[in-house]
Design an enzyme around this catalytic site. Sequence first.
Site, PDB file in Angstrom:
ATOM      1  N   LYS A   1       1.317  11.980   5.623  1.00  0.00           N
ATOM      2  CA  LYS A   1       1.399  10.829   6.542  1.00  0.00           C
ATOM      3  C   LYS A   1       1.946   9.611   5.793  1.00  0.00           C
ATOM      4  O   LYS A   1       2.931   9.003   6.206  1.00  0.00           O
ATOM      5  CB  LYS A   1       0.007  10.526   7.107  1.00  0.00           C
ATOM      6  CG  LYS A   1      -0.098   9.194   7.840  1.00  0.00           C
ATOM      7  CD  LYS A   1      -1.532   8.889   8.272  1.00  0.00           C
ATOM      8  CE  LYS A   1      -2.467   8.490   7.159  1.00  0.00           C
ATOM      9  NZ  LYS A   1      -2.704   7.075   6.968  1.00  0.00           N
TER      10      LYS A   1
ATOM     11  N   LYS B   1       0.834  -1.215   0.000  1.00  0.00           N
ATOM     12  CA  LYS B   1       0.000   0.000   0.000  1.00  0.00           C
ATOM     13  C   LYS B   1       0.871   1.268   0.000  1.00  0.00           C
ATOM     14  O   LYS B   1       0.616   2.215  -0.747  1.00  0.00           O
ATOM     15  CB  LYS B   1      -0.923  -0.032   1.235  1.00  0.00           C
ATOM     16  CG  LYS B   1      -1.610   1.267   1.575  1.00  0.00           C
ATOM     17  CD  LYS B   1      -2.645   1.677   0.560  1.00  0.00           C
ATOM     18  CE  LYS B   1      -3.298   2.996   0.973  1.00  0.00           C
ATOM     19  NZ  LYS B   1      -4.092   3.552  -0.115  1.00  0.00           N
TER      20      LYS B   1
HETATM   21  P1  NAD Z   1     -11.176  10.023   8.297  1.00  0.00           P
HETATM   22  O1  NAD Z   1     -10.305  10.986   9.028  1.00  0.00           O
HETATM   23  O2  NAD Z   1     -12.260  10.528   7.410  1.00  0.00           O
HETATM   24  O3  NAD Z   1     -11.849   8.977   9.325  1.00  0.00           O
HETATM   25  C1  NAD Z   1     -11.227   8.491  10.472  1.00  0.00           C
HETATM   26  C2  NAD Z   1     -12.313   8.196  11.496  1.00  0.00           C
HETATM   27  O4  NAD Z   1     -11.691   7.625  12.664  1.00  0.00           O
HETATM   28  C3  NAD Z   1     -13.050   9.452  11.960  1.00  0.00           C
HETATM   29  O5  NAD Z   1     -14.459   9.256  11.839  1.00  0.00           O
HETATM   30  C4  NAD Z   1     -12.631   9.609  13.431  1.00  0.00           C
HETATM   31  O6  NAD Z   1     -13.649  10.165  14.258  1.00  0.00           O
HETATM   32  C5  NAD Z   1     -12.347   8.160  13.805  1.00  0.00           C
HETATM   33  N1  NAD Z   1     -11.442   8.012  14.950  1.00  0.00           N
HETATM   34  C6  NAD Z   1     -10.242   8.586  15.141  1.00  0.00           C
HETATM   35  N2  NAD Z   1      -9.720   8.188  16.318  1.00  0.00           N
HETATM   36  C7  NAD Z   1     -10.626   7.348  16.872  1.00  0.00           C
HETATM   37  C8  NAD Z   1     -10.675   6.619  18.085  1.00  0.00           C
HETATM   38  N3  NAD Z   1      -9.673   6.690  18.975  1.00  0.00           N
HETATM   39  N4  NAD Z   1     -11.756   5.857  18.344  1.00  0.00           N
HETATM   40  C9  NAD Z   1     -12.784   5.800  17.455  1.00  0.00           C
HETATM   41  N5  NAD Z   1     -12.801   6.464  16.285  1.00  0.00           N
HETATM   42  C10 NAD Z   1     -11.727   7.244  16.008  1.00  0.00           C
HETATM   43  O7  NAD Z   1     -10.152   9.102   7.467  1.00  0.00           O
HETATM   44  P2  NAD Z   1     -10.418   8.300   6.098  1.00  0.00           P
HETATM   45  O8  NAD Z   1     -10.211   9.194   4.935  1.00  0.00           O
HETATM   46  O9  NAD Z   1     -11.684   7.517   6.249  1.00  0.00           O
HETATM   47  O10 NAD Z   1      -9.161   7.299   6.121  1.00  0.00           O
HETATM   48  C11 NAD Z   1      -9.100   6.196   6.996  1.00  0.00           C
HETATM   49  C12 NAD Z   1      -7.848   5.408   6.645  1.00  0.00           C
HETATM   50  O11 NAD Z   1      -7.933   4.970   5.275  1.00  0.00           O
HETATM   51  C13 NAD Z   1      -6.573   6.252   6.752  1.00  0.00           C
HETATM   52  O12 NAD Z   1      -5.548   5.444   7.285  1.00  0.00           O
HETATM   53  C14 NAD Z   1      -6.274   6.653   5.308  1.00  0.00           C
HETATM   54  O13 NAD Z   1      -4.892   6.856   5.088  1.00  0.00           O
HETATM   55  C15 NAD Z   1      -6.799   5.455   4.543  1.00  0.00           C
HETATM   56  N6  NAD Z   1      -7.290   5.718   3.168  1.00  0.00           N
HETATM   57  C16 NAD Z   1      -8.021   6.840   2.872  1.00  0.00           C
HETATM   58  C17 NAD Z   1      -8.477   7.031   1.570  1.00  0.00           C
HETATM   59  C18 NAD Z   1      -9.273   8.253   1.180  1.00  0.00           C
HETATM   60  O14 NAD Z   1      -9.503   8.460  -0.033  1.00  0.00           O
HETATM   61  N7  NAD Z   1      -9.726   9.074   2.132  1.00  0.00           N
HETATM   62  C19 NAD Z   1      -8.206   6.078   0.571  1.00  0.00           C
HETATM   63  C20 NAD Z   1      -7.488   4.938   0.917  1.00  0.00           C
HETATM   64  C21 NAD Z   1      -7.036   4.758   2.213  1.00  0.00           C
END
Ligand code: NAD
Length: 296
Positions: A245, A175
Site C-alpha cells: 500500500k 512519511k
Molecule cells: P490495522 O489494520 O491493525 O487497524 C485498522 C483498524 O481500523 C482496524 O481495527 C479496523 O477494524 C478499523 N477500521 C477499518 N475501517 C473502519 C471503519 N470504516 N470504521 C471504523 N473502523 C474501521 O492497521 P494498523 O497497523 O493499526 O495501521 C493503521 C495505520 O497506521 C495504517 O495506515 C498503517 O499504514 C499505519 N502504520 C502502521 C504501522 C504498523 O507497524 N502497523 C506503523 C506505522 C504506521
Amino acid sequence: MQTSPTLGFIGLGVMGGPMCLNVVAKHPAPVIAFDLNEVALNEVAEAGARRASSIADLAASADVILLSLPGGKQVEAVCLGEGGIASAGRPGLIVVDLSTTAVAEARAIAARLAEAGIQFVDAPVARTRQAAQAGTLSIMVGAAPDLFAKVEPLLRYMGSDVTHCGGTGGGQVVKLINNALLFEHVAALAEMMVVAERAGVAPATLLEAVSKGSGDSFALRNHGLKAMLPREFPERSFPSEYVLKDLGYAIDLAKSCGVEPKMSTTAQSYYRAAVEAGFGPRYFPSIIELLDRSGS
Ligand code: NAD
C-alpha cells in the site's frame, strides 16, 4: 480551541489501539471511540473511553477526531461517506488523520471537509506498535501553522517526536518517503544476507562486521538483527500487505513529480511476491525467506 476538547478516536487496530489508550490516559476531557471491531472497542472502553454507536454518533459530540485507519479508501469513507464525519460533524471540528494515505487523497479529503467548515490535518506516524504503546512515535504533520499549533499538544500524547513538515499533505510526503527508503533498504539487506551465506559467511558475522563499517544502518540494526537473523516475523506488526500500500502511494507520488522511481519499483516486486506467496500478514522483512528459496 478550548483547552480540553472532547476527543474522538476512530480505528483501534495494531497502532490505533495503543495510541487511543495513551490518549485516554493523558487527556483531561472525555474520549469517545469507535471501531468496526467490537473486541478492539471493548479494550479501550475498559480503559475509560466512551463507546460510540457509529461514526455519526462520535462526530456529533467530538471537537477533534483522530483517525488510525488502514489507508486512504477507509479515511475517505469515514470522512465523506454516508453517515460520515462531513455530514455529522459541526463546523469548527478538526480531523487529525494518523493513517498513512496517498498525498493526493489527503489533499482531496481536506478540500472536501473544508466545504463543511471542518479542518483536516495529516499526521501519519512512524515506528512500531511498541512505540505506540510507550507514546514514543514519530509523527509527521501537514497543516497550516496555526492549525499545527492547536493539535500539537494532542499529538504529544502519542509521539515523542512531532515534526511540522509543511502544509496539507506534507506529513504524508515525508512519511511515504521514509517508508520507501526503509522498504528498499530492507530488500537490499535481505539480498546481501542470502549472498553472504551462499558465499560461505554466516549472516550473523556479516551483520556484526558491517555494523562497524559504512554499510551500517537503522535497517541493519533493527530489521536485520532483530527479525531477519532470528527469522522472527510475527503477525500484528507491519505486514507486507501494508508495505505494498505505502510503496504504491510513494511510487504514485514520485511519478506525479516527474520522477521514475526505479528503486521503489524493484523493492515493490519483492513485497508483491511475498504477498502472492502467502506472507502478506507477516512482518515485512520475511521477504528474506523468499530470497532463500530462490535459485542459486
Ligand atoms: P490495522 O489494520 O491493525 O487497524 C485498522 C483498524 O481500523 C482496524 O481495527 C479496523 O477494524 C478499523 N477500521 C477499518 N475501517 C473502519 C471503519 N470504516 N470504521 C471504523 N473502523 C474501521 O492497521 P494498523 O497497523 O493499526 O495501521 C493503521 C495505520 O497506521 C495504517 O495506515 C498503517 O499504514 C499505519 N502504520 C502502521 C504501522 C504498523 O507497524 N502497523 C506503523 C506505522 C504506521
